[in-house]
Design a protein around this motif. Sequence first.
Motif, PDB file in Angstrom:
ATOM      1  N   GLN A 322     -17.864  47.157   1.412  1.00  0.00           N
ATOM      2  CA  GLN A 322     -16.536  47.750   1.317  1.00  0.00           C
ATOM      3  C   GLN A 322     -16.417  48.886   2.312  1.00  0.00           C
ATOM      4  N   TYR A 323     -15.213  49.102   2.806  1.00  0.00           N
ATOM      5  CA  TYR A 323     -14.964  50.330   3.557  1.00  0.00           C
ATOM      6  C   TYR A 323     -13.531  50.781   3.356  1.00  0.00           C
ATOM      7  N   SER A 324     -13.346  52.086   3.586  1.00  0.00           N
ATOM      8  CA  SER A 324     -12.006  52.669   3.656  1.00  0.00           C
ATOM      9  C   SER A 324     -11.888  53.343   5.007  1.00  0.00           C
ATOM     10  N   LEU A 325     -10.708  53.246   5.603  1.00  0.00           N
ATOM     11  CA  LEU A 325     -10.506  53.798   6.942  1.00  0.00           C
ATOM     12  C   LEU A 325      -9.138  54.464   7.019  1.00  0.00           C
ATOM     13  N   HIS A 326      -9.152  55.789   7.173  1.00  0.00           N
ATOM     14  CA  HIS A 326      -7.917  56.528   7.447  1.00  0.00           C
ATOM     15  C   HIS A 326      -7.844  56.821   8.942  1.00  0.00           C
ATOM     16  N   LYS A 327      -6.649  56.785   9.482  1.00  0.00           N
ATOM     17  CA  LYS A 327      -6.458  56.973  10.929  1.00  0.00           C
ATOM     18  C   LYS A 327      -5.357  57.990  11.194  1.00  0.00           C
ATOM     19  N   ILE A 328      -5.653  58.954  12.084  1.00  0.00           N
ATOM     20  CA  ILE A 328      -4.630  59.869  12.607  1.00  0.00           C
ATOM     21  C   ILE A 328      -4.465  59.527  14.085  1.00  0.00           C
ATOM     22  N   ILE A 360     -10.550  49.421  13.989  1.00  0.00           N
ATOM     23  CA  ILE A 360     -10.971  50.549  14.829  1.00  0.00           C
ATOM     24  C   ILE A 360     -10.781  50.164  16.290  1.00  0.00           C
ATOM     25  N   GLY A 361      -9.988  50.935  17.000  1.00  0.00           N
ATOM     26  CA  GLY A 361      -9.747  50.662  18.413  1.00  0.00           C
ATOM     27  C   GLY A 361     -10.963  50.973  19.276  1.00  0.00           C
ATOM     28  N   GLN A 362     -10.797  50.800  20.574  1.00  0.00           N
ATOM     29  CA  GLN A 362     -11.900  50.980  21.518  1.00  0.00           C
ATOM     30  C   GLN A 362     -12.148  52.449  21.859  1.00  0.00           C
ATOM     31  N   THR A 363     -11.200  53.319  21.536  1.00  0.00           N
ATOM     32  CA  THR A 363     -11.360  54.743  21.827  1.00  0.00           C
ATOM     33  C   THR A 363     -11.065  55.560  20.579  1.00  0.00           C
ATOM     34  N   GLY A 364     -11.467  56.818  20.626  1.00  0.00           N
ATOM     35  CA  GLY A 364     -11.211  57.710  19.493  1.00  0.00           C
ATOM     36  C   GLY A 364     -12.489  58.024  18.736  1.00  0.00           C
ATOM     37  N   THR A 365     -12.522  59.195  18.102  1.00  0.00           N
ATOM     38  CA  THR A 365     -13.691  59.641  17.344  1.00  0.00           C
ATOM     39  C   THR A 365     -13.664  59.055  15.945  1.00  0.00           C
ATOM     40  N   ILE A 366     -14.829  58.644  15.478  1.00  0.00           N
ATOM     41  CA  ILE A 366     -14.977  58.084  14.128  1.00  0.00           C
ATOM     42  C   ILE A 366     -15.692  59.125  13.273  1.00  0.00           C
TER      43      ILE A 366
END
Length: 488
Positions: A322-328, A360-366
């Motif tokens: 399972q995972y949860s993913l919030h994105k700003i 999850i896109g190719q850029t951005g901090t996780i």
Amino acid sequence: MSSLSQRISKADYLRYLECPRFAWLWKQRPELRIDCINSRLSDQGDAVEKIAHELFPKGVSVNVSGNLSNQHTLSVMETKETVIYQATAITSAFIAKADILIKDDLGWHLYEVKSSTKIKPEHIADIGFQASVFTDCGITLNSLNIILVDTTYIFQKNKGIEPNKFLYTKNISEKVYDDLLDIQEKMKKAHKDLNRKSPPNVPSLKKSFKYDLPKTLEKCYRQHVPEYSIYDISNIRKPKLDEFCKKGIIKICDVPDRSFKSNAMNLQVSLTKEKSSKVNISSIREQLDALEYPLYFLDYEAINPAIPLFDKTHPYDQIPFQYSLHKIPKPGARLQHTEFLHADKTNPIPTLVKQLTHDIGQTGTIIVWNQSFEKRCNRYMGKMYPRYKSQLESINLRVFDLMGIFKEKYIDYRFKGSCSIKSILPVLIPELSYSELDIQHGGMAIDGILDIVENKVIDRPKLITGLKEYCKLDTMAMVRIFEFLNDL
């Protein structure tokens, strides 16, 4: 209260070794165990033991209780039976049950089954207790053995579990007999202490136990411990706890300054005395400014079963379900959320990774909390499914551990020396709480996922909803803590 002069079982003795006070309360105050439930670890041990029976098949089970179990064992031993499960030996003070007892030309051999992967100190005490009681009953044991789980075993679905590969056996007779006199002395003391009218005194309480305590028992066990006690000092060891307790020091505020070699421990004590915090705003600002949008807040829930469930997996493999993913997307943008939960008894990794790499896109901090866990899961999934390896390695390179800030740069006495999100959240974001959720911590989440996989749940939709709400709160908590730090 139950009557005194009771026999001591192996479980009683092992609890006594953890803490005499705890063991006494467990044995003499059974009403404190009213909210005790059988643990998943206990169920797992039972399942591994059943597999071990296949190494020595067609055994006779001693399935009666009390003195009859001893009589049944002796009567079976007098027959031609060579394999006995739960053979029982009883003396006036002790009762012992052997997982497996085997007879060959040399005599009887004891085998204890553990779901562990290696020998632990408590296993020596465990088997030493058994050996002592059986010997006192006139039963000579020619060898003492432990059966353990082999983590190098690779499960093949078409073959099923292969007991002779899943398990391995070690003869530990020499180790046990080297310690046997000491074990027997401790057994005598345990019998005396556990039959006292009041709980024995201990130098200090134990911070944590092998199994979680029932809440009513834990409350009684720690009834004289105040908030912000010496037991809340991070990484404090038993000798130091004993030293403080002997001096009557229980509250952190009474701990002398500079009592520890560790600067972190001394800082926790001083901040608690001052009821204050230490915050390095400029350093936090520097770290947050280095993050690259879009920001992703990721949390996995995983299972690690002793008995492999999926083809080509090992015992205790950490398998994300399972995972949860919030994105700003960018500063000031609206928060977005996606999630995944695999609710079938099939390997979740291919489906999980496919959706994760889409979300999850190719850029951005996780952003994660405790990066070692998420990174380890990603490496494992990449190893199991090489076609996703490069994508998962790319994700690991972009990870930022939000927990790291609370190791050095933001320390508050109310965190009680912990960096756990369960300790940080109530202090910084008190309006967010796990207490109203059906699933309130990771252990409950693991149990819930396993219940779904093993089809042991009555209200499946409710459990699935509860799992999603719990995982979603984990990532929302990270978002809110990030926002809090950003506003400093």
